[in-house]
Design a protein around this motif. Structure first.
Motif, PDB file in Angstrom:
ATOM      1  N   LEU A  82       0.830  -1.216   0.000  1.00  0.00           N
ATOM      2  CA  LEU A  82       0.000   0.000   0.000  1.00  0.00           C
ATOM      3  C   LEU A  82       0.860   1.261   0.000  1.00  0.00           C
ATOM      4  CD1 LEU A  82      -2.864  -1.088   2.423  1.00  0.00           C
ATOM      5  CD2 LEU A  82      -2.938  -0.936  -0.086  1.00  0.00           C
ATOM      6  N   THR A  83       1.982   1.240   0.703  1.00  0.00           N
ATOM      7  CA  THR A  83       2.901   2.381   0.695  1.00  0.00           C
ATOM      8  C   THR A  83       3.475   2.584  -0.697  1.00  0.00           C
ATOM      9  OG1 THR A  83       3.444   2.015   3.023  1.00  0.00           O
ATOM     10  CG2 THR A  83       4.984   3.354   1.742  1.00  0.00           C
ATOM     11  N   TRP A  84       3.878   1.493  -1.346  1.00  0.00           N
ATOM     12  CA  TRP A  84       4.400   1.555  -2.710  1.00  0.00           C
ATOM     13  C   TRP A  84       3.359   2.138  -3.657  1.00  0.00           C
ATOM     14  CZ3 TRP A  84       2.720  -1.829  -6.795  1.00  0.00           C
ATOM     15  CH2 TRP A  84       3.447  -1.679  -7.990  1.00  0.00           C
ATOM     16  N   ARG A  85       2.125   1.674  -3.567  1.00  0.00           N
ATOM     17  CA  ARG A  85       1.060   2.185  -4.455  1.00  0.00           C
ATOM     18  C   ARG A  85       0.818   3.678  -4.227  1.00  0.00           C
ATOM     19  NH1 ARG A  85      -4.176  -1.165  -5.364  1.00  0.00           N
ATOM     20  NH2 ARG A  85      -4.732   0.958  -5.821  1.00  0.00           N
ATOM     21  N   ARG A  86       0.801   4.095  -2.964  1.00  0.00           N
ATOM     22  CA  ARG A  86       0.587   5.514  -2.651  1.00  0.00           C
ATOM     23  C   ARG A  86       1.733   6.357  -3.198  1.00  0.00           C
ATOM     24  NH1 ARG A  86       1.631   5.969   2.785  1.00  0.00           N
ATOM     25  NH2 ARG A  86       3.679   6.597   2.080  1.00  0.00           N
ATOM     26  N   ASP A  87       2.954   5.894  -2.999  1.00  0.00           N
ATOM     27  CA  ASP A  87       4.114   6.629  -3.493  1.00  0.00           C
ATOM     28  C   ASP A  87       4.135   6.662  -5.028  1.00  0.00           C
ATOM     29  OD1 ASP A  87       4.791   6.971  -0.837  1.00  0.00           O
ATOM     30  OD2 ASP A  87       6.543   5.632  -0.901  1.00  0.00           O
ATOM     31  N   GLN A  88       3.770   5.555  -5.658  1.00  0.00           N
ATOM     32  CA  GLN A  88       3.686   5.531  -7.122  1.00  0.00           C
ATOM     33  C   GLN A  88       2.676   6.563  -7.614  1.00  0.00           C
ATOM     34  OE1 GLN A  88       5.225   4.231  -9.623  1.00  0.00           O
ATOM     35  NE2 GLN A  88       6.124   2.286  -9.056  1.00  0.00           N
ATOM     36  N   ALA A  89       1.492   6.587  -7.016  1.00  0.00           N
ATOM     37  CA  ALA A  89       0.442   7.520  -7.442  1.00  0.00           C
ATOM     38  C   ALA A  89       0.912   8.964  -7.298  1.00  0.00           C
ATOM     39  CB  ALA A  89      -0.840   7.283  -6.640  1.00  0.00           C
TER      40      ALA A  89
END
Length: 191
Positions: A82-89
């Motif tokens: 979830l952290t990776w997805r948030r940072d990607q976005a």
């Protein structure tokens, strides 16, 4: 199509053409992020031909330079994911907004697309919801089979259910009508 829209879409394509990961597209191999952006634009054009410039840009830039922030650089598990997805976005939003400003768009236009790429307003903002529906349709059409291969069927059902929950009722209806899903996956669409 306006010249600044053409300019920003070309800039996104140029950035994504540098993806070192290749994916088969018929008889050719293409950079994965470039191909994903093309698929997003094609699906948006098919489903929502009246899409705004902002939505067209968000669709094309959804995975801009995604390879620069690999999932493997984050901890395993749900929290890391979830952290990776948030940072990607956030990265995608900032990168696309900068390209938009270079192409002549106002900072507010860039921020609007960045907000869409961060998925702020899903279920409340029609453009953000349409972007999410297109993301889900592209996943199901082009990436689901490879994703599901070799995975536990219950895990796959869980992913389909989570994907369906993010979609609008119209998006779920489109999936049910357009995809030949196994009967056991159909209840996941009845969210």
């Amino acid at each position: 199509m306006s010249s600044r829209l053409e300019t920003v879409l070309a800039a996104i394509d140029t950035a994504n053409a540098a993806d070192p990961s290749l994916e088969r597209d018929g008889e050719n191999e293409r950079p994965a992020a470039f191909l994903y952006g093309q698929r997003m634009s094609a699906e948006l054009g098919r489903v929502c031909p009246e899409a705004s410039e902002h939505l067209k840009i968000a669709a094309r830039g959804q995975h801009i330079e995604r390879w620069k922030m690999p999932r493997s650089s984050y901890p395993e598990g749900r929290k890391g994911y979830l952290t990776w997805r948030r940072d990607q976005a956030a990265f995608h939003g900032e990168r696309v907004a900068a390209l938009m400003i270079e192409a002549g768009y106002a900072p507010d236009d860039g921020e609007r697309v960045a907000q869409m790429l961060r998925k702020e307003g899903i279920k409340r903002d029609a453009d953000v919801q349409m972007l999410e529906d297109i993301i889900c349709l592209v996943f199901l059409r082009w990436y689901f089979a490879g994703f599901a291969e070799g995975r536990d069927p219950d895990h796959v059902l869980s992913i389909v259910a989570k994907t369906a929950r993010k979609m609008s009722p119209a998006g779920r209806a489109r999936v049910a009508a357009e995809f030949d899903l196994p009967d056991k996956l159909l209840p996941a669409l009845a969210v």
